[in-house]
Design a protein around this motif. Sequence first.
Motif, PDB file in Angstrom:
ATOM      1  N   VAL A 172       9.654   4.028  -1.899  1.00 26.46           N
ATOM      2  CA  VAL A 172       8.199   3.931  -1.807  1.00 26.46           C
ATOM      3  C   VAL A 172       7.566   5.081  -2.585  1.00 26.46           C
ATOM      4  O   VAL A 172       6.607   4.892  -3.345  1.00 26.46           O
ATOM      5  CB  VAL A 172       7.730   3.932  -0.333  1.00 26.46           C
ATOM      6  N   GLY A 173       8.122   6.274  -2.435  1.00 29.03           N
ATOM      7  CA  GLY A 173       7.624   7.435  -3.166  1.00 29.03           C
ATOM      8  C   GLY A 173       7.635   7.193  -4.673  1.00 29.03           C
ATOM      9  O   GLY A 173       6.635   7.391  -5.359  1.00 29.03           O
ATOM     10  N   LYS A 174       8.757   6.690  -5.161  1.00 26.46           N
ATOM     11  CA  LYS A 174       8.876   6.431  -6.608  1.00 26.46           C
ATOM     12  C   LYS A 174       7.870   5.386  -7.061  1.00 26.46           C
ATOM     13  O   LYS A 174       7.243   5.520  -8.118  1.00 26.46           O
ATOM     14  CB  LYS A 174      10.303   5.964  -6.937  1.00 26.46           C
TER      15      LYS A 174
ATOM     16  N   ASP B 274      -1.264  10.003 -11.717  1.00 24.37           N
ATOM     17  CA  ASP B 274      -2.060  11.231 -11.617  1.00 24.37           C
ATOM     18  C   ASP B 274      -1.659  12.086 -10.419  1.00 24.37           C
ATOM     19  O   ASP B 274      -1.829  13.305 -10.424  1.00 24.37           O
ATOM     20  CB  ASP B 274      -3.548  10.885 -11.475  1.00 24.37           C
ATOM     21  N   HIS B 275      -1.180  11.417  -9.364  1.00 28.02           N
ATOM     22  CA  HIS B 275      -0.843  12.163  -8.153  1.00 28.02           C
ATOM     23  C   HIS B 275       0.659  12.167  -7.864  1.00 28.02           C
ATOM     24  O   HIS B 275       1.083  12.352  -6.727  1.00 28.02           O
ATOM     25  CB  HIS B 275      -1.612  11.584  -6.960  1.00 28.02           C
ATOM     26  N   ALA B 276       1.437  11.956  -8.922  1.00 26.30           N
ATOM     27  CA  ALA B 276       2.886  11.839  -8.758  1.00 26.30           C
ATOM     28  C   ALA B 276       3.498  13.046  -8.047  1.00 26.30           C
ATOM     29  O   ALA B 276       4.362  12.892  -7.176  1.00 26.30           O
ATOM     30  CB  ALA B 276       3.542  11.635 -10.118  1.00 26.30           C
TER      31      ALA B 276
ATOM     32  N   SER C 185      -3.509  11.992   1.152  1.00 28.33           N
ATOM     33  CA  SER C 185      -4.956  11.890   0.944  1.00 28.33           C
ATOM     34  C   SER C 185      -5.324  11.031  -0.266  1.00 28.33           C
ATOM     35  O   SER C 185      -6.494  10.795  -0.527  1.00 28.33           O
ATOM     36  CB  SER C 185      -5.539  13.291   0.767  1.00 28.33           C
ATOM     37  N   HIS C 186      -4.325  10.542  -0.992  1.00 30.46           N
ATOM     38  CA  HIS C 186      -4.633   9.765  -2.196  1.00 30.46           C
ATOM     39  C   HIS C 186      -4.699   8.269  -1.950  1.00 30.46           C
ATOM     40  O   HIS C 186      -4.964   7.496  -2.872  1.00 30.46           O
ATOM     41  CB  HIS C 186      -3.587  10.046  -3.286  1.00 30.46           C
ATOM     42  N   VAL C 187      -4.376   7.860  -0.725  1.00 33.36           N
ATOM     43  CA  VAL C 187      -4.371   6.420  -0.447  1.00 33.36           C
ATOM     44  C   VAL C 187      -5.280   6.105   0.732  1.00 33.36           C
ATOM     45  O   VAL C 187      -5.549   6.949   1.584  1.00 33.36           O
ATOM     46  CB  VAL C 187      -2.946   5.901  -0.127  1.00 33.36           C
TER      47      VAL C 187
ATOM     48  N   ARG D   1       5.707  12.943  -4.612  1.00 26.33           N
ATOM     49  CA  ARG D   1       7.070  13.488  -4.609  1.00 26.33           C
ATOM     50  C   ARG D   1       7.238  14.483  -3.447  1.00 26.33           C
ATOM     51  O   ARG D   1       8.178  14.430  -2.673  1.00 26.33           O
ATOM     52  CB  ARG D   1       7.305  14.186  -5.969  1.00 26.33           C
ATOM     53  N   LYS D   2       6.254  15.366  -3.335  1.00 26.04           N
ATOM     54  CA  LYS D   2       6.298  16.412  -2.300  1.00 26.04           C
ATOM     55  C   LYS D   2       6.277  15.772  -0.902  1.00 26.04           C
ATOM     56  O   LYS D   2       7.054  16.130  -0.017  1.00 26.04           O
ATOM     57  CB  LYS D   2       5.083  17.333  -2.479  1.00 26.04           C
TER      58      LYS D   2
END
Length: 330
Positions: A177-179, A187-189, A59-61, A193-194
């Motif tokens: 990509v996650g990293k 802020d949404h790291a 939901s952050h992108v 990660r999850k």
Amino acid sequence: MNVRRLIPTAAVAGAVALGLTTLSACSSSDAAEGGSDGKLDVVASFYPMQFLAEEIGGSHVSVTTLTKPGTEPHDLELSPRQTGGLSDADYILFLKGVQPAVDDAVEQAGVKNTVDAAKLTTLENHGSEVGHDHGHEEEGEEHGHEGEHGHEGEEEAGLDPHIWLDPVKYAEVAEGVGKSLEKADPDHAADYRKNTDALVTELNALDKAYETGLKNTSTKTFITTHSAFGYLAERYGLTQEGIAGIDPEAEPSPARIDEIHSVAEESKATTVFFETLASDKTAKTLAKDLGLKTGVLDPLEGITDKSAGADYIEVMKSNLIALQKALGAK
Ligand SMILES: [Zn+2]
């Protein structure tokens, strides 16, 4: 073949009639609209990159994809609007070596958070004799000095870019990509990660399903139109015989067709696979000549409502079923 990616003829005629000099009014779905919603504006080059960005970004992108659904990605040409809009992106995810037009545009856009998925895993040369170059005329000389992509020689060395069809390599890319998203949007790291962990778990399960499902088969050889399944074949001990090369639109030579005839007989292959986005004419002719069946093996370069599943995972599951059937899994 490019007709499908153009906007409807009537719209073009209308724009011409009105004397508009650009078609920008028609392309509301094009890249990089600008993020007024506080989300990270992500541009993905084509479906396998889009899927990663959406799954991990959650939901952050807000993800836009340069390759529209239903278009064949390798020969994609970008509209001036797409090229121009790229520099407004917060984050670009592409896979160098699949789409020469995208590679060039991304390099010129100079977005700080630009991620080349090819660098998040290792690429190999799968040594097909045909169609290995994408018809890419070397035009990159003048932008080779930015230093950021320091592997100019590699790109033309015949490396196979179809890494997403190997769940293990795709999982490696997902981790990377996650990293990179964590870094781009700290802020949404925790969420990135999850989401990455959840996706990697799914990809691991897919890998296990392939490994088990393809262990005991009457033949290990499958025939495909375009050589997209080299990594998948290698991962699960199979042999891919591609009629055309890495580029699905490349015409196979008569010599290659002859070769496929003898390979098919020797290997007891049962099926000639074609795909949803490229022409199936060669596959159907060949299958008819050889008395073989045809089937669909989806290289997942785009996804439409004609795809055998709603997303990457589902289509990969139907690919597994198609392979098991064609190879005579026990
Ligand atoms: Zn391909």
